[in-house]
Design a protein around this motif. Structure first.
Motif, PDB file in Angstrom:
ATOM      1  N   GLY A   1      27.567  -5.456 -17.409  1.00 23.61           N
ATOM      2  CA  GLY A   1      28.183  -6.271 -18.450  1.00 23.61           C
ATOM      3  C   GLY A   1      29.197  -7.291 -17.924  1.00 23.61           C
ATOM      4  O   GLY A   1      29.608  -8.198 -18.663  1.00 23.61           O
ATOM      5  N   LEU A   2      29.564  -7.190 -16.632  1.00 28.00           N
ATOM      6  CA  LEU A   2      30.599  -8.119 -16.126  1.00 28.00           C
ATOM      7  C   LEU A   2      30.096  -9.561 -15.992  1.00 28.00           C
ATOM      8  O   LEU A   2      30.884 -10.498 -15.887  1.00 28.00           O
TER       9      LEU A   2
ATOM     10  N   ALA B   1      21.505 -14.670 -19.249  1.00 25.62           N
ATOM     11  CA  ALA B   1      20.270 -14.117 -18.663  1.00 25.62           C
ATOM     12  C   ALA B   1      20.072 -12.682 -19.135  1.00 25.62           C
ATOM     13  O   ALA B   1      20.985 -11.849 -19.040  1.00 25.62           O
ATOM     14  N   ALA B   2      18.853 -12.381 -19.601  1.00 23.00           N
ATOM     15  CA  ALA B   2      18.603 -11.101 -20.285  1.00 23.00           C
ATOM     16  C   ALA B   2      18.842  -9.894 -19.379  1.00 23.00           C
ATOM     17  O   ALA B   2      19.325  -8.862 -19.836  1.00 23.00           O
ATOM     18  N   HIS B   3      18.517 -10.035 -18.079  1.00 18.96           N
ATOM     19  CA  HIS B   3      18.651  -8.855 -17.202  1.00 18.96           C
ATOM     20  C   HIS B   3      20.084  -8.665 -16.711  1.00 18.96           C
ATOM     21  O   HIS B   3      20.368  -7.701 -16.011  1.00 18.96           O
ATOM     22  N   LEU B   4      20.984  -9.592 -17.070  1.00 15.78           N
ATOM     23  CA  LEU B   4      22.373  -9.489 -16.598  1.00 15.78           C
ATOM     24  C   LEU B   4      23.332  -9.185 -17.751  1.00 15.78           C
ATOM     25  O   LEU B   4      24.534  -9.427 -17.658  1.00 15.78           O
TER      26      LEU B   4
ATOM     27  N   PRO C   1      15.166 -17.231 -15.650  1.00 16.85           N
ATOM     28  CA  PRO C   1      15.146 -17.196 -17.121  1.00 16.85           C
ATOM     29  C   PRO C   1      16.241 -18.094 -17.701  1.00 16.85           C
ATOM     30  O   PRO C   1      17.096 -18.608 -16.953  1.00 16.85           O
ATOM     31  N   ALA C   2      16.259 -18.247 -19.020  1.00 18.92           N
ATOM     32  CA  ALA C   2      17.378 -18.914 -19.682  1.00 18.92           C
ATOM     33  C   ALA C   2      18.651 -18.182 -19.270  1.00 18.92           C
ATOM     34  O   ALA C   2      18.648 -16.954 -19.137  1.00 18.92           O
ATOM     35  N   GLY C   3      19.721 -18.950 -18.995  1.00 19.76           N
ATOM     36  CA  GLY C   3      20.972 -18.336 -18.542  1.00 19.76           C
ATOM     37  C   GLY C   3      21.176 -18.468 -17.045  1.00 19.76           C
ATOM     38  O   GLY C   3      22.254 -18.194 -16.523  1.00 19.76           O
ATOM     39  N   ILE C   4      20.091 -18.885 -16.341  1.00 20.03           N
ATOM     40  CA  ILE C   4      20.209 -19.191 -14.904  1.00 20.03           C
ATOM     41  C   ILE C   4      19.478 -20.519 -14.679  1.00 20.03           C
ATOM     42  O   ILE C   4      18.397 -20.728 -15.227  1.00 20.03           O
ATOM     43  N   ALA C   5      20.090 -21.411 -13.896  1.00 24.14           N
ATOM     44  CA  ALA C   5      19.429 -22.692 -13.585  1.00 24.14           C
ATOM     45  C   ALA C   5      19.352 -22.841 -12.075  1.00 24.14           C
ATOM     46  O   ALA C   5      20.191 -22.303 -11.338  1.00 24.14           O
ATOM     47  N   LEU C   6      18.333 -23.590 -11.637  1.00 22.95           N
ATOM     48  CA  LEU C   6      18.185 -23.843 -10.204  1.00 22.95           C
ATOM     49  C   LEU C   6      19.173 -24.920  -9.773  1.00 22.95           C
ATOM     50  O   LEU C   6      19.432 -25.864 -10.517  1.00 22.95           O
TER      51      LEU C   6
END
Ligand code: HEM
Length: 318
Positions: free
Chosen positions: A55-56, A63-66, A289-294
């Motif tokens: 959760g931090l 991003a869904a996995h974070l 995913p959404a929430g992370i960009a290259l």
């Protein structure tokens, strides 16, 4: 975002531009074609895993996995060589590629190696350096002479080869630290973007073998050791994000950020069992995913098509 929803993350661009084919051809030339195998990091072993985010990372990314929900993952550990039969000891850098399964059925990948920086700044210099290595090897240069020659010709490779020289043989795939090297951006719910790098650290610490001990290990000791270890325990890696500051380069994989950058641990990856490689596994580091960009790092973008091309070739050979 690239193809994160496609089955197995197969890039639409597979087949690639001229430079993509040249890069994959150049890697193939290093040890010949090994049908059905990846063109780099050919030798590897897969595990099932569970990632438990703490959760931090929530204030920084959607991003869904974070977030706070655990997700399943597949991990592939590998030796960096293009030759799948090469003894573990002879390919110094090791890889850890993680494919997370997201709640909506899509995937994302984080691909790390035991070196903090890469040897090439651009796809063009990657091809030049790999071709140079091929020619220099044909001239029978030993590994240390080769490193000296490359560093003299390609100054951008210096940090990477210095780190390579210092690498000691790992005691275990599960006792090594893996750097994902490129900059990504975490994107929060308001759309704010922060540059970060990702790193995996084993919670039990990093352990290396002396050269003497390593030289007595069987050829595939790292795979044997991992399989044995997983019979008794579930090794855990912490995922850290390191935040870049104002002048830290975000487009240069040959350049490390200063050590004192802010770092937070955002979750734990638990390895659960050894598995056969899942069909169609492709660890493309540009699938986010959404929430992370290259970032704009040209090597990160180029890996998308190079991995697709290697995938296409190895699939056709099956
Ligand atoms: C221009 C730069 C690069 C090129 C052309 C390249 C090329 C490749 C290719 C062709 C593969 C096999 C892909 C497949 O068939 O699935 C591969 C795998 C791999 N590469 Fe790279 N690579 C590059 C940069 C990097 C960097 C910067 C890292 C460090 C993070 C890295 C780490 C790995 C790892 C760990 C694997 C194995 C992935 C797996 O287990 O599926 N590579 N690379």
């Amino acid at each position: 975002m690239k193809d994160s929803g496609s089955p197995g993350g197969i890039p639409a661009a597979a087949g690639g531009s001229g430079l993509t084919s040249q890069a994959v051809d150049a890697i193939e030339d290093l040890s010949g074609v090994h049908p059905g195998y990846r063109r780099a990091h050919a030798k590897g072993i897969c595990c099932r895993a569970v990632f438990r985010p703490n959760g931090l990372a929530v204030p920084f990314t959607t991003a869904a996995h974070l977030q706070e929900q655990e997700v399943e993952a597949v991990v592939r550990f590998s030796g960096s060589s293009t030759d799948p039969a090469l003894a573990d000891l002879l390919s110094p850098a090791k890889g850890m590629a993680v494919q997370f399964s997201l709640p909506d059925g899509s995937i994302t990948n984080l691909v790390g190696v035991t070196l903090p920086v890469f040897f090439a700044r651009t796809p063009e210099s990657f091809v030049d350096i790999v071709r140079f290595v091929h020619r220099a090897r044909a001239g029978n240069l030993g590994p240390l002479e080769l490193i000296k020659e490359i560093s003299a010709h390609f100054t951008e490779s210096k940090s990477s080869f210095l780190a390579l020289k210092k690498l000691q043989p790992p005691a275990s795939y599960a006792e090594s630290r893996y750097y994902c090297i490129h900059t990504y951006f975490l994107v929060d719910a308001e759309g704010n973007k922060r540059p970060v790098k990702f790193e995996w650290t084993p919670v039990t610490g990093v352990r290396a073998l002396s050269l003497e001990d390593a030289s007595q290990q069987p050829d595939h000791y790292l795979e044997d050791e991992l399989a044995l270890r997983l019979q008794d325990e579930s090794p855990v890696f912490q995922l850290a994000v390191i935040f870049g500051e104002e002048d830290d380069p975000t487009d240069d994989p040959t350049h490390a950020w200063p050590d004192e950058r802010r770092r937070i641990e955002i979750g734990n990856l638990h390895l659960t069992e050894i598995i056969d490689e899942p069909d169609g596994l492709l660890m493309d580091p540009a699938v986010v995913p959404a929430g992370i960009a290259l970032s704009e790092d040209p090597i990160l973008h180029f890996r998308h098509s190079a991995y697709g091309e290697s995938f296409r070739r190895r699939r056709e050979e099956h």
